[in-house]
Design a protein around this motif. Sequence first.
Motif, PDB file in Angstrom:
ATOM      1  N   MET A   1       4.384   2.319  -5.183  1.00  0.00           N
ATOM      2  CA  MET A   1       3.345   1.322  -5.359  1.00  0.00           C
ATOM      3  C   MET A   1       2.329   1.486  -4.222  1.00  0.00           C
ATOM      4  SD  MET A   1       3.535  -2.839  -5.522  1.00  0.00           S
ATOM      5  CE  MET A   1       4.463  -2.831  -7.019  1.00  0.00           C
ATOM      6  N   LEU A   2       1.080   1.281  -4.537  1.00  0.00           N
ATOM      7  CA  LEU A   2       0.008   1.414  -3.563  1.00  0.00           C
ATOM      8  C   LEU A   2      -0.394   0.052  -3.004  1.00  0.00           C
ATOM      9  CD1 LEU A   2      -2.217   3.953  -5.523  1.00  0.00           C
ATOM     10  CD2 LEU A   2      -0.526   4.437  -3.730  1.00  0.00           C
ATOM     11  N   VAL A   3      -0.927   0.055  -1.792  1.00  0.00           N
ATOM     12  CA  VAL A   3      -1.367  -1.176  -1.141  1.00  0.00           C
ATOM     13  C   VAL A   3      -2.390  -1.904  -2.004  1.00  0.00           C
ATOM     14  CG1 VAL A   3      -2.614  -2.073   0.853  1.00  0.00           C
ATOM     15  CG2 VAL A   3      -0.878  -0.319   1.174  1.00  0.00           C
ATOM     16  N   ARG A   4      -3.297  -1.183  -2.605  1.00  0.00           N
ATOM     17  CA  ARG A   4      -4.355  -1.842  -3.387  1.00  0.00           C
ATOM     18  C   ARG A   4      -3.815  -2.695  -4.527  1.00  0.00           C
ATOM     19  NH1 ARG A   4      -6.291   3.767  -5.264  1.00  0.00           N
ATOM     20  NH2 ARG A   4      -5.006   4.129  -7.085  1.00  0.00           N
ATOM     21  N   VAL A   5      -2.601  -2.443  -4.949  1.00  0.00           N
ATOM     22  CA  VAL A   5      -1.992  -3.232  -6.016  1.00  0.00           C
ATOM     23  C   VAL A   5      -1.591  -4.620  -5.494  1.00  0.00           C
ATOM     24  CG1 VAL A   5      -0.020  -3.355  -7.584  1.00  0.00           C
ATOM     25  CG2 VAL A   5      -1.185  -1.177  -7.212  1.00  0.00           C
ATOM     26  N   ARG A   6      -1.220  -4.711  -4.210  1.00  0.00           N
ATOM     27  CA  ARG A   6      -0.711  -5.955  -3.638  1.00  0.00           C
ATOM     28  C   ARG A   6      -1.701  -6.705  -2.743  1.00  0.00           C
ATOM     29  NH1 ARG A   6       3.032  -8.175  -5.930  1.00  0.00           N
ATOM     30  NH2 ARG A   6       3.622  -9.158  -4.006  1.00  0.00           N
ATOM     31  N   MET A   7      -2.795  -6.072  -2.351  1.00  0.00           N
ATOM     32  CA  MET A   7      -3.716  -6.686  -1.388  1.00  0.00           C
ATOM     33  C   MET A   7      -4.582  -7.762  -2.040  1.00  0.00           C
ATOM     34  SD  MET A   7      -6.687  -3.901  -0.861  1.00  0.00           S
ATOM     35  CE  MET A   7      -8.105  -3.938  -1.934  1.00  0.00           C
ATOM     36  N   SER A   8      -5.162  -8.601  -1.194  1.00  0.00           N
ATOM     37  CA  SER A   8      -6.151  -9.583  -1.646  1.00  0.00           C
ATOM     38  C   SER A   8      -7.490  -8.871  -1.738  1.00  0.00           C
ATOM     39  CB  SER A   8      -6.259 -10.733  -0.649  1.00  0.00           C
ATOM     40  OG  SER A   8      -5.042 -11.406  -0.544  1.00  0.00           O
ATOM     41  N   ALA A   9      -8.115  -8.935  -2.880  1.00  0.00           N
ATOM     42  CA  ALA A   9      -9.372  -8.218  -3.087  1.00  0.00           C
ATOM     43  C   ALA A   9     -10.526  -8.827  -2.304  1.00  0.00           C
ATOM     44  CB  ALA A   9      -9.713  -8.184  -4.569  1.00  0.00           C
ATOM     45  N   ASN A  10     -10.560 -10.136  -2.164  1.00  0.00           N
ATOM     46  CA  ASN A  10     -11.639 -10.826  -1.460  1.00  0.00           C
ATOM     47  C   ASN A  10     -11.042 -11.783  -0.426  1.00  0.00           C
ATOM     48  OD1 ASN A  10     -13.866  -9.760  -3.011  1.00  0.00           O
ATOM     49  ND2 ASN A  10     -13.050 -10.962  -4.697  1.00  0.00           N
ATOM     50  N   PRO A  11     -10.501 -11.249   0.663  1.00  0.00           N
ATOM     51  CA  PRO A  11      -9.816 -12.125   1.622  1.00  0.00           C
ATOM     52  C   PRO A  11     -10.796 -13.027   2.374  1.00  0.00           C
ATOM     53  CG  PRO A  11     -10.043  -9.937   2.540  1.00  0.00           C
ATOM     54  CD  PRO A  11     -10.505  -9.855   1.107  1.00  0.00           C
ATOM     55  N   VAL A  12     -10.318 -14.191   2.726  1.00  0.00           N
ATOM     56  CA  VAL A  12     -11.059 -15.079   3.610  1.00  0.00           C
ATOM     57  C   VAL A  12     -10.921 -14.487   5.002  1.00  0.00           C
ATOM     58  CG1 VAL A  12     -11.096 -17.396   4.608  1.00  0.00           C
ATOM     59  CG2 VAL A  12     -10.637 -17.079   2.169  1.00  0.00           C
ATOM     60  N   PRO A  35      -5.620 -14.913   8.044  1.00  0.00           N
ATOM     61  CA  PRO A  35      -6.886 -14.246   7.749  1.00  0.00           C
ATOM     62  C   PRO A  35      -7.204 -13.136   8.750  1.00  0.00           C
ATOM     63  CG  PRO A  35      -7.283 -16.381   8.742  1.00  0.00           C
ATOM     64  CD  PRO A  35      -5.808 -16.272   8.529  1.00  0.00           C
ATOM     65  N   PRO A  36      -7.803 -12.059   8.274  1.00  0.00           N
ATOM     66  CA  PRO A  36      -8.266 -11.024   9.190  1.00  0.00           C
ATOM     67  C   PRO A  36      -9.388 -11.581  10.071  1.00  0.00           C
ATOM     68  CG  PRO A  36      -8.314 -10.252   6.910  1.00  0.00           C
ATOM     69  CD  PRO A  36      -8.042 -11.714   6.878  1.00  0.00           C
ATOM     70  N   VAL A  37      -9.404 -11.143  11.322  1.00  0.00           N
ATOM     71  CA  VAL A  37     -10.466 -11.510  12.254  1.00  0.00           C
ATOM     72  C   VAL A  37     -11.390 -10.303  12.368  1.00  0.00           C
ATOM     73  CG1 VAL A  37     -11.011 -12.252  14.599  1.00  0.00           C
ATOM     74  CG2 VAL A  37      -8.893 -13.043  13.496  1.00  0.00           C
ATOM     75  N   LEU A  38     -12.692 -10.529  12.148  1.00  0.00           N
ATOM     76  CA  LEU A  38     -13.656  -9.440  12.133  1.00  0.00           C
ATOM     77  C   LEU A  38     -14.567  -9.486  13.355  1.00  0.00           C
ATOM     78  CD1 LEU A  38     -14.757  -9.586   8.389  1.00  0.00           C
ATOM     79  CD2 LEU A  38     -12.827  -8.347   9.404  1.00  0.00           C
ATOM     80  N   ASP A  39     -14.958  -8.298  13.836  1.00  0.00           N
ATOM     81  CA  ASP A  39     -15.916  -8.219  14.938  1.00  0.00           C
ATOM     82  C   ASP A  39     -17.341  -8.345  14.396  1.00  0.00           C
ATOM     83  OD1 ASP A  39     -16.701  -5.704  13.944  1.00  0.00           O
ATOM     84  OD2 ASP A  39     -15.694  -4.574  15.523  1.00  0.00           O
TER      85      ASP A  39
END
Length: 70
Positions: A1-12, A35-39
């Motif tokens: 199984m690939l990550v793209r199958v389980r990931m959130s497509a539009n994460p907050v 949530p991911p923290v972005l620079d």
Amino acid sequence: MLVRVRMSANPVTIALDTPITRGLRVMRQNLGKRPPVLDDEGRAAGAISEKDLPLDIRETEQNEDINGRS
């Protein structure tokens, strides 16, 4: 199984300069997810969870929610 199958497509996401109380609100509104923290360039800088935050911040935010903060 690939990550793209389980990931959130539009994460907050949260910016690095987001105040802690706002970050906590975002997490709670999104069912406590990490949530991911972005620079400034939109690159992933890390992730944050409620357990990463000081207890007094979590308690203050929870009391404000209970008391009907808008």
